[in-house]
Design an enzyme around this catalytic site. Structure first.
Site, PDB file in Angstrom:
ATOM      1  N   HIS A   1       0.820  -1.215   0.000  1.00 59.17           N
ATOM      2  CA  HIS A   1       0.000   0.000   0.000  1.00 59.17           C
ATOM      3  C   HIS A   1       0.851   1.260   0.000  1.00 59.17           C
ATOM      4  O   HIS A   1       2.075   1.224   0.154  1.00 59.17           O
ATOM      5  CB  HIS A   1      -0.957   0.014   1.196  1.00 59.17           C
ATOM      6  CG  HIS A   1      -0.284  -0.003   2.534  1.00 59.17           C
ATOM      7  ND1 HIS A   1       0.190   1.128   3.146  1.00 59.17           N
ATOM      8  CD2 HIS A   1      -0.026  -1.024   3.389  1.00 59.17           C
ATOM      9  CE1 HIS A   1       0.713   0.810   4.329  1.00 59.17           C
ATOM     10  NE2 HIS A   1       0.599  -0.486   4.494  1.00 59.17           N
TER      11      HIS A   1
ATOM     12  N   CYS B   1       3.041  -5.019   6.753  1.00 59.70           N
ATOM     13  CA  CYS B   1       2.732  -4.874   5.338  1.00 59.70           C
ATOM     14  C   CYS B   1       3.929  -4.309   4.574  1.00 59.70           C
ATOM     15  O   CYS B   1       4.978  -4.028   5.134  1.00 59.70           O
ATOM     16  CB  CYS B   1       1.527  -3.960   5.159  1.00 59.70           C
ATOM     17  SG  CYS B   1      -0.009  -4.743   5.656  1.00 59.70           S
TER      18      CYS B   1
END
Length: 476
Positions: free
Chosen positions: A435, A451
């Site tokens: 992201h 992440c």
């Protein structure tokens, strides 16, 4: 042009008169000054003012007269007509275009390359999103960021309303003892960068950025992100790049589209926004915002041109970025990288994401923040499940951890300053994804919560070359 100008003004004043004539007693009244037009965030003249009380006149933080809707979004900004139409001057630049500019010694035919196109295409929007308050496809449910130092987020499972049977990160922060250690690729070390000027380093960063081997934010400073980009570029091309050879770098820039610096004219839409005053740390306050937009023109322009915001201000001393028509110095990022990614390596040791095509050729590389000791990223191979551009964000305190006194599920609107920025690439490993970020200057220099975090522009570029089914391998 004069006839169009007069017609637009006539329609505008007629509509304004009708709107305020129909306003109930006690409603806020406003009279536009002569030769003033209302400019929408898209740069067009507003030729209709609703008379249903859904808009009102206000003054923004810079003293400008603005028309605001019931959601607090700016519908239009009042502006002198001669400034908008550049009356008496045939020089009428268009928005989002590079152009020759008066007053700069570089204004020669070779200095201004063709426009590279917007970072964000028609299918991706950031700061100015008209339907931001409406539910968007691809919204994802994620957990909050407990530590502002990291500037990232740990997504929660699935789409909004998804199953809570999916696992979250281990609470003890320990890595999986059964996970296999997979070493990442070994690259030949880059030549150490010696004493170089800020402009020379910027030229190097711009060249690498154009090639698809991102140095992160372009800031005129040497660092680990630049060195990693050089090493990846050398591995992909088989060439050796001497960063201290300024003449070679300039020649490579010339062949890739032109000099490192160009100029840009701030448009009426750029100045109008809409922007938010600030992005609060508390998620309940974030959820109250109509969108997670940029906070200023400089922040928007810095992201548009892949620059550090402080560096943008530094190379434009004394410039007021809020005035339409202002000429500013920016870097020329050139054409965006294209291709089809078949495999992604998330190299935890290098803090870099490597993208390969079907033939195994390295076609792009991006600095990344990947996991931490407390919230490690996984090991092994997963796949891309889906790609969401400009996603919403759902904070759920029941999963993993709770922020402050917030004990309810909160929905945050999309925008570049959202917890996952402008892109969410969901992985088959529940709760993990690739992201963007609201803090691009921290990429590759801090850790994430499991992440893979990239700058918004790098995440967007990667997303447009990636599709569901692409393998993502975490290596150490």
């Amino acid at each position: 042009m004069n006839s169009i100008f007069k017609t637009s003004l006539s329609i505008l004043f007629a509509a304004s008169a009708l709107a305020f004539a129909a306003a109930p007693a006690g409603a806020q009244q406003h009279q536009l000054a002569r030769d003033t037009v209302l400019v929408t965030p898209q740069g067009d003249i507003l030729d209709y003012v609703p008379d249903d009380g859904s808009v009102r006149w206000m003054r923004d933080g810079r003293g400008r007269t603005v028309l605001v809707d019931s959601w607090g979004d700016i519908v239009a900004t009042a502006m002198p007509a001669d400034r908008y139409f550049a009356r008496g001057d045939d020089y009428r630049p268009r928005r989002d275009r590079y152009r020759q500019v008066r007053g700069y010694p570089e204004t020669n035919p070779d200095y201004f390359p063709p426009a590279p196109g917007s970072d964000y295409g028609d299918d991706v929007t950031t700061g100015s999103v008209p339907e931001m308050r409406e539910a968007l496809p691809g919204d994802i449910e994620r957990q909050s960021l407990p530590d502002a130092e990291f500037g990232g987020s740990q997504p929660l499972p699935g789409v909004s309303g998804g199953s809570e049977e999916m696992a979250s990160l281990p609470q003890d922060g320990a890595t999986d003892p059964n996970a296999e250690f997979v070493p990442g690729p070994k690259f030949a070390p880059a030549v150490a960068i010696g004493k170089m000027s800020s402009n020379e380093i910027t030229a190097l960063q711009v060249f690498l950025d154009r090639e698809g081997f991102s140095p992160g934010v372009i800031d005129g400073r040497k660092g680990s992100n630049v060195a990693k980009a050089i090493e990846a570029w050398q591995n992909a091309t088989g060439e050796t790049l001497d960063p201290n050879n300024a003449e070679d770098i300039l020649e490579r820039l010339r062949l890739s589209g032109g000099m490192a610096f160009t100029t840009y004219e701030i448009s009426a839409a750029d100045a109008a926004g809409p922007y938010v005053a600030e992005i609060p740390a508390d998620y309940a306050q974030k959820a109250a915002l109509p969108h997670m937009s940029f906070t200023s023109t400089t922040e928007m322009l810095a992201e548009k041109f892949h620059m550090d915001e402080a560096y943008l201000k530094e190379i434009n001393p004394g410039v007021d970025f809020t005035i339409p028509g202002t000429i500013v110095k920016v870097v020329d990022i050139g054409e965006k990288k294209t291709g089809k990614v078949a495999k992604i390596l998330a190299d935890k040791g290098r803090r870099q994401v490597l993208a390969y095509d079907a033939e195994g050729t390295l076609i792009a590389a991006y600095p990344a923040s990947i996991g931490s000791a407390d919230t490690p990223s996984p090991s092994g191979i997963v796949t891309v499940e889906r790609v969401a551009l400009n996603p919403g964000y759902t904070y759920n305190p029941k999963i993993n951890f709770k922020q402050g006194a917030n004990d309810k599920i909160l929905t945050l609107q999309p925008g570049p300053n959202g917890p996952v920025g402008t892109v969410w690439i969901a992985l088959s490993k529940p709760t993990y994804g690739i992201h963007g970020t609201p803090d691009p200057s921290k990429i590759g220099k801090t850790q994430s919560h499991g992440c893979i975090r990239l700058t918004n522009w790098d995440a967007t570029e990667l997303a447009k070359m990636t599709s569901p089914g692409v393998t993502v391998e975490f290596v150490d």
